[in-house]
Enzyme design. Structure first.
Site, short mmCIF file in Angstrom:
data_model
loop_
_atom_site.label_atom_id
_atom_site.label_comp_id
_atom_site.label_asym_id
_atom_site.label_seq_id
_atom_site.Cartn_x
_atom_site.Cartn_y
_atom_site.Cartn_z
N GLU A 1 0.80 -1.22 0.00
CA GLU A 1 0.00 0.00 0.00
C GLU A 1 0.84 1.27 0.00
O GLU A 1 0.30 2.35 -0.24
CB GLU A 1 -0.95 -0.01 1.20
CG GLU A 1 -1.97 -1.14 1.14
CD GLU A 1 -2.81 -1.28 2.39
OE1 GLU A 1 -3.90 -1.88 2.31
OE2 GLU A 1 -2.38 -0.81 3.46
N GLY B 1 -12.49 -4.09 1.92
CA GLY B 1 -13.51 -4.98 1.39
C GLY B 1 -14.79 -4.21 1.12
O GLY B 1 -15.23 -3.41 1.94
N MET C 1 -12.85 -9.56 6.83
CA MET C 1 -14.28 -9.81 6.69
C MET C 1 -14.57 -10.91 5.66
O MET C 1 -15.09 -10.66 4.57
CB MET C 1 -15.00 -8.52 6.31
CG MET C 1 -14.84 -7.41 7.33
SD MET C 1 -15.63 -7.79 8.91
CE MET C 1 -17.34 -7.54 8.48
N MET D 1 -9.16 -2.33 8.36
CA MET D 1 -8.63 -2.63 9.69
C MET D 1 -7.85 -1.49 10.36
O MET D 1 -7.25 -1.72 11.41
CB MET D 1 -7.76 -3.89 9.62
CG MET D 1 -8.53 -5.13 9.21
SD MET D 1 -7.50 -6.63 9.07
CE MET D 1 -6.99 -6.86 10.78
N GLU D 2 -7.84 -0.28 9.78
CA GLU D 2 -7.07 0.81 10.38
C GLU D 2 -7.77 2.16 10.45
O GLU D 2 -7.45 2.99 11.30
CB GLU D 2 -5.74 1.01 9.63
CG GLU D 2 -4.76 -0.14 9.69
CD GLU D 2 -5.02 -1.19 8.63
OE1 GLU D 2 -4.66 -2.36 8.88
OE2 GLU D 2 -5.59 -0.84 7.57
N ASP E 1 -11.43 -6.74 -2.50
CA ASP E 1 -12.34 -7.88 -2.39
C ASP E 1 -13.73 -7.36 -2.05
O ASP E 1 -13.89 -6.19 -1.68
CB ASP E 1 -11.86 -8.86 -1.31
CG ASP E 1 -11.71 -8.17 0.05
OD1 ASP E 1 -12.66 -8.26 0.84
OD2 ASP E 1 -10.67 -7.56 0.30
#
Length: 232
Positions: free
Chosen positions: A12, A78, A153, A174-175, A198
């Site tokens: 990233e 996601g 997820m 997640m952040e 995704d």
């Protein structure tokens, strides 16, 4: 003016790091900071590590040590909207924790006690992101809610639970909420830019591994254009 850019993983941040001129590297508490010039702007690029604790810790170090004027979080997520596809981009207008529950004491689901129920992205940064997104071809770019939790997820039951709590949710990762919470505490404007690697719950682990690099590039491309606009 200094602009901070945060990504959790090497995939990233590597595109952006390679473009930084006069680059200097610093490691603090295992967090990697790269400073220099990007598209004419003074930048600090942070590889935070994955998850909310890593994101919060490294963002606090970033804001205290480097004093940026703006924070942009880039990376993958996601997708939750049925209209979105892998590679599409979500710009945050709000960010929320999807794994915090203190409702027994009267708080909203997702609200940390003492904190707002949702963290609002800076309106100016959101508008700049939306304006630059109009130049992007062949993918959708939407503005909306992003939710954060310390889990990937891929469990359909968990996906449906989170969707029931936040029907308008565009993406989960997640952040972002941890970064947003720290930025809010420091009163530093932020925006989250996430490209979809995704679609949550649909063989998402396979899709994530296959499309992470594509998502990272789409997100990084928009971040680069935002940096250029802020510099004008």
């Amino acid at each position: 003016m200094k602009i901070a850019i945060i990504g959790a993983m090497e995939e990233e941040v590597t595109i952006l790091r390679d473009k930084i001129e006069e680059r200097e590297e610093t490691v603090i508490a295992n967090c990697e900071f790269s400073t220099g010039r990007l598209n004419g702007a003074d930048v600090i690029l942070l590889k935070s590590g994955i998850g909310k604790v890593n994101a919060a810790m490294s963002t606090a170090i970033l804001l205290e040590r480097f004093r940026p004027d703006y924070v942009i979080n880039t990376g993958s997520a996601g997708g939750f909207l049925s209209t979105l596809n892998v590679g599409d981009v979500v710009i945050s207008n709000e960010v929320v924790h999807h794994d915090v529950d203190v409702t027994a004491f009267g708080y909203e689901y997702g609200q940390v006690p003492g904190m707002p129920a949702r963290y609002k992205a800076d309106e100016t940064l959101v508008k700049i992101a939306e304006q630059n997104a109009k130049q992007i071809k062949d993918i959708q770019v939407v503005t909306g809610l992003i939710a954060t939790g310390d889990s990937f997820m891929n469990d359909p039951a968990r996906v449906e639970f989170v969707r029931s709590k936040f029907p308008e949710l565009c993406a989960a990762e997640m952040e972002a909420a941890a970064i947003a919470q720290v930025c809010t505490q420091f009163a530093v404007p932020f925006v989250i830019i996430r490209a979809l690697s995704d679609i949550a719950g649909k063989e998402s682990n396979v899709s994530f591994e296959q499309f992470l690099d594509t998502a990272a590039k789409h997100s990084a491309d928009l971040v680069l254009s935002i940096v250029s606009s802020l510099q004008k």
